[in-house]
Design an enzyme around this catalytic site. Sequence first.
Site, PDB file in Angstrom:
ATOM      1  N   ASP A   1      -1.632  -1.864   9.980  1.00  0.00           N
ATOM      2  CA  ASP A   1      -1.916  -1.889   8.538  1.00  0.00           C
ATOM      3  C   ASP A   1      -2.468  -3.225   8.056  1.00  0.00           C
ATOM      4  O   ASP A   1      -2.812  -3.367   6.874  1.00  0.00           O
ATOM      5  CB  ASP A   1      -0.628  -1.604   7.745  1.00  0.00           C
ATOM      6  CG  ASP A   1      -0.080  -0.208   8.003  1.00  0.00           C
ATOM      7  OD1 ASP A   1      -0.852   0.655   8.466  1.00  0.00           O
ATOM      8  OD2 ASP A   1       1.117  -0.001   7.740  1.00  0.00           O
TER       9      ASP A   1
ATOM     10  N   LYS B   1       0.840  -1.213   0.000  1.00  0.00           N
ATOM     11  CA  LYS B   1       0.000   0.000   0.000  1.00  0.00           C
ATOM     12  C   LYS B   1       0.864   1.247   0.000  1.00  0.00           C
ATOM     13  O   LYS B   1       2.035   1.207   0.383  1.00  0.00           O
ATOM     14  CB  LYS B   1      -0.928   0.016   1.222  1.00  0.00           C
ATOM     15  CG  LYS B   1      -0.248  -0.062   2.599  1.00  0.00           C
ATOM     16  CD  LYS B   1       0.249   1.256   3.161  1.00  0.00           C
ATOM     17  CE  LYS B   1       1.073   1.095   4.425  1.00  0.00           C
ATOM     18  NZ  LYS B   1       1.812   2.282   4.841  1.00  0.00           N
TER      19      LYS B   1
HETATM   20  O1  C5P Z   1       1.053  -1.358  14.450  1.00  0.00           O
HETATM   21  P1  C5P Z   1       2.411  -1.273  13.858  1.00  0.00           P
HETATM   22  O2  C5P Z   1       3.286  -2.420  14.255  1.00  0.00           O
HETATM   23  O3  C5P Z   1       2.401  -1.028  12.412  1.00  0.00           O
HETATM   24  O4  C5P Z   1       3.044   0.027  14.505  1.00  0.00           O
HETATM   25  C1  C5P Z   1       4.420   0.149  14.745  1.00  0.00           C
HETATM   26  C2  C5P Z   1       4.659   1.304  15.696  1.00  0.00           C
HETATM   27  O5  C5P Z   1       4.319   2.538  15.030  1.00  0.00           O
HETATM   28  C3  C5P Z   1       3.828   1.315  16.950  1.00  0.00           C
HETATM   29  O6  C5P Z   1       4.427   0.547  17.965  1.00  0.00           O
HETATM   30  C4  C5P Z   1       3.783   2.796  17.306  1.00  0.00           C
HETATM   31  O7  C5P Z   1       4.985   3.190  17.934  1.00  0.00           O
HETATM   32  C5  C5P Z   1       3.763   3.465  15.934  1.00  0.00           C
HETATM   33  N1  C5P Z   1       2.369   3.773  15.529  1.00  0.00           N
HETATM   34  C6  C5P Z   1       1.744   4.855  16.116  1.00  0.00           C
HETATM   35  N2  C5P Z   1       0.458   5.154  15.772  1.00  0.00           N
HETATM   36  C7  C5P Z   1      -0.204   4.410  14.854  1.00  0.00           C
HETATM   37  C8  C5P Z   1       0.413   3.313  14.223  1.00  0.00           C
HETATM   38  C9  C5P Z   1       1.720   3.011  14.594  1.00  0.00           C
HETATM   39  O8  C5P Z   1       2.334   5.552  16.936  1.00  0.00           O
HETATM   40  N3  C5P Z   1      -1.461   4.727  14.543  1.00  0.00           N
END
Ligand code: C5P
Length: 337
Positions: A171, A44
């Site tokens: 995601d 994406k």
């Molecule tokens: O959920 P994902 O593993 O993709 O997110 C990685 C990191 O990115 C999270 O631990 C967080 O620190 C940051 N993040 C965030 N806000 C979001 C998505 C991700 O701060 N909405």
Amino acid sequence: MTQIPEQTGPDAQPDAPGLEVLEEPCAERGPFFRERVVVRAPGKVNLSLGVGAIDERGYHQLATVFHAVGLYETVTATRAADLRLDLTSHVQGKVPLDGSNLAMRAAELLRETHGVTDGAHLHIDKEVPVAGGMGGGSADAAAALVALNRLWGLGIAPDELRRLGARLGADVPFAMLGHTALGRGNGGDLSSVLTSGDWHWVLAVPGGHLSTPVVFRRADELLLEHGRTVPAVPEPDAVQLQALRSGDVHLLGQTLHNDLQAAAFSLHDGLEPVIAHAERHGAWGALVSGSGPTIAVLAQDAEHAAELRDELLASGLVLECHLAQGSVPGARVVEEA
Ligand code: C5P
């Protein structure tokens, strides 16, 4: 063996009022066991990424437009006694094959939550740039969940599978849905976006790695440094939604924006020159995809995309360049036996 035709479905949904509750894209066909299931899930780009305040879990409130593009992670799940993973990659960069891999974590999550004792051999065929802000790991998790749900005959409904996916990463639910969708909350509250037309992208990989949490943290630091505050809950970009609805590629190019971009620039000085180069060569727009470092460049048409790719490669500013069209469907079974 059953070959399942690609379910492309029209991107334009004439009856939709712009945003609507999503149709379930991958209806289950019954709790039958399979020997081998092949699922393809797309990468994406975020056409806009508005970042708001942090919640109690340390996640930021987002208003983002996800757009699935035709670079795919293909996961083949085969019956096996144990759980293991291997990989064929068409892109540069290292991918962990141990329990930290999101496809392996997806398998473990299904086993834990559904009392599965079977194993599986997972093979990933990788096209999405590694750690590049294009959700390749999330696509692996989405594809693994869809494949194992069928391989193990679990019969989990798509909305429940998406909820499980959200536990693996913000995601992952979008990688299951595909097409173009507005993501709110932490990115996982999705509603479909009406679009008309296809768009031609160049995905330019400048090399280096940016960690998503580090980029979010840097964005917070920059706000503090500049004494700026953000809304608790950011608003979607109404002009961008209008550009998508009307198929106005020029307007879409003008609305591409990413609140993480300044943070990504400050952590990687190879990004801004790629965007400037693409814009000098006629791109309708270009931006850092997600937390980067991949740059998504919106070309005028397919021919222009190929020219831009050649220009960017010749400039020496990027390591890799991929051409892809958007939008495309989310995780789909493409073959099973
Ligand atoms: O959920 P994902 O593993 O993709 O997110 C990685 C990191 O990115 C999270 O631990 C967080 O620190 C940051 N993040 C965030 N806000 C979001 C998505 C991700 O701060 N909405």
